[in-house]
Design an enzyme around this catalytic site. Structure first.
Site, PDB file in Angstrom:
ATOM      1  N   SER A  27       0.856  -1.246   0.120  1.00  0.00           N
ATOM      2  CA  SER A  27      -0.092  -0.124   0.216  1.00  0.00           C
ATOM      3  C   SER A  27       0.995   1.204   0.079  1.00  0.00           C
ATOM      4  CB  SER A  27      -0.813  -0.069   1.215  1.00  0.00           C
ATOM      5  OG  SER A  27      -2.080   1.114   0.901  1.00  0.00           O
TER       6      SER A  27
ATOM      7  N   ASP B 102      -8.768  -6.318  -4.914  1.00  0.00           N
ATOM      8  CA  ASP B 102      -8.207  -5.223  -4.626  1.00  0.00           C
ATOM      9  C   ASP B 102      -8.597  -3.921  -5.373  1.00  0.00           C
ATOM     10  OD1 ASP B 102      -7.132  -2.929  -3.607  1.00  0.00           O
ATOM     11  OD2 ASP B 102      -4.950  -3.647  -3.556  1.00  0.00           O
TER      12      ASP B 102
ATOM     13  N   HIS C 226      -8.140  -4.970  -0.610  1.00  0.00           N
ATOM     14  CA  HIS C 226      -6.781  -4.479  -0.470  1.00  0.00           C
ATOM     15  C   HIS C 226      -6.004  -5.011   0.872  1.00  0.00           C
ATOM     16  CE1 HIS C 226      -3.806  -1.596  -0.690  1.00  0.00           C
ATOM     17  NE2 HIS C 226      -3.812  -0.851   0.505  1.00  0.00           N
TER      18      HIS C 226
END
Length: 378
Positions: free
Chosen positions: A156, A322, A355
């Site tokens: 991320s 995601d 995610h």
């Protein structure tokens, strides 16, 4: 040079803070100094200092990658990947994870004391970029006597930092692992962040960011910001499987605005618990840094140009559910790396968790990272 941990300490991690006196020049043109960097280390550096791995954390993460969090008491946020017998192993690697500047777990940020005024910076803290965070990490490595990284790894926002490292310091990075990330923030992601920032700034307790003196922080606004962001970390399939339309501790709808549904109760809990460990102003600064992130824009509009100077190997990992940083974003990076002549491998993994999959149980991710760090391809 700072003292380094002994092997006796390596199982538990060492909690440290470095004060870097040299001013840090920021992307905005401003300077920040002195700079405090809070960090943890695991393992021991080998004789030729060739086993150093830097772990970069995400938006709401911190330096406690593999050791208990001092506020929540929970295990480190990436204990599934980092630890004894894991792909990133203190028995083989000297592992460093630092709290990004702008955050609130010991590194310089809005809650830090401004040496000029003697009061917290609050919104007088300079606006940051992801590149500024990386430059601060590089200064920490200089302080620790680390010239080169065996690998830099992140998911991320941590992946953004990892990907930025070889563009700023091409000779200091041997390999780079970027998980569930992107090369620039999309309009949709900027929009979600703006909703969160507006929720914080609309809280009467925000008061332009000057809430530190009386401790009356804008917890309601920060909680809403966290709730909105948390939705983006999950997948529709995961939410449906976990909660569906099931009611929360009741047999019938109340026909009111209490948390009738389990998913509502879950989000409220996530929001409120977040306020115990995070600073609202830090949330504003870090989300803004992510929104400014665009590696191609920093290199004349060409993403491939950003990587022409590095000899690093790259491993890109995405997840099929995601939708915050979908697989298409990773493919854009891979195409740019191929165009630059860099060594790049890529894999899309299947997970129902959206995610957040990179933080959850995913044996395939462990196998990919372990193999890549041992010299293989994804």
């Amino acid at each position: 040079m700072a003292s380094l941990p002994s092997s006796e300490d390596s199982r538990f991690g060492l909690r440290r803070q470095a004060r870097l006196t040299a001013p840090l020049r920021l992307s905005s043109g401003a300077t920040l100094g002195p700079v405090d960097i809070a960090y943890e280390t695991y393992g021991a550096m080998n004789a030729d200092r060739s086993n150093v791995i830097l772990i970069c954390h995400a938006l709401t993460g911190d330096q406690y990658v593999a050791s208990d969090h001092p506020v929540t008491g929970k295990p480190g946020w990436w204990w599934r990947l980092v630890g004894e017998g894991k792909p990133v192993d203190p028995a083989r690697h000297f592992i460093i994870c630092s709290n990004v500047i702008g955050s609130c777990m010991g590194s310089s940020g809005p809650a830090s004391i401004d040496p000029v005024t003697g009061d917290p910076f609050a919104m007088r803290f300079p606006v940051l970029t992801i590149a500024d965070m990386v430059r601060a990490q590089a200064a920490l490595l200089d302080h620790l006597g680390v010239e080169r990284l065996k690998a830099v790894i992140g998911g991320s926002m941590g992946g953004m930092q990892a990907l930025t490292w070889p563009t700023l310091f091409p000779d200091r990075v041997e390999s780079c692992v970027v998980i569930a990330s992107t090369a620039r923030h999309s309009a949709q992601n900027i929009a979600f962040h703006e909703v969160g920032r507006q929720a914080i700034m609309a809280d009467p307790n925000w008061r332009g960011g000057d809430y530190y003196a009386d401790g009356q922080a804008p917890v309601a606004g920060l909680s809403v910001a966290r709730m909105a962001a948390h939705i983006t970390y999950l997948s529709e399939a995961g939410l449906t499987e976990k909660f569906g339309r099931r009611l929360q501790a009741r047999d019938a709808k109340t026909f009111g605005f209490d948390a009738d549904f389990q998913v509502e109760s879950y989000l409220r809990h996530q929001g409120l618990s977040f306020t115990d460990r995070f600073d609202a102003n830090s949330y504003l600064y870090i989300t803004r840094a992510m929104d400014y992130y665009d590696i191609a824009d920093d290199h004349g509009g060409s993403l491939a140009t950003a990587f022409t100077a590095t000899k690093a190997r790259f491993c890109l990992v995405s997840f099929d559910t995601d939708w915050l940083y979908p697989t298409t974003e990773s493919r854009i990076i891979v195409h740019a790396l191929n165009a630059s002549g860099a060594q790049a491998s890529f894999v899309e993994l299947s997970s129902p968790f959206g995610h957040d999959a990179f933080l959850l149980e995913c044996p395939e991710l462990n196998r990919v990272v372990d193999g890549f760090l041992r010299g293989g391809r994804a």
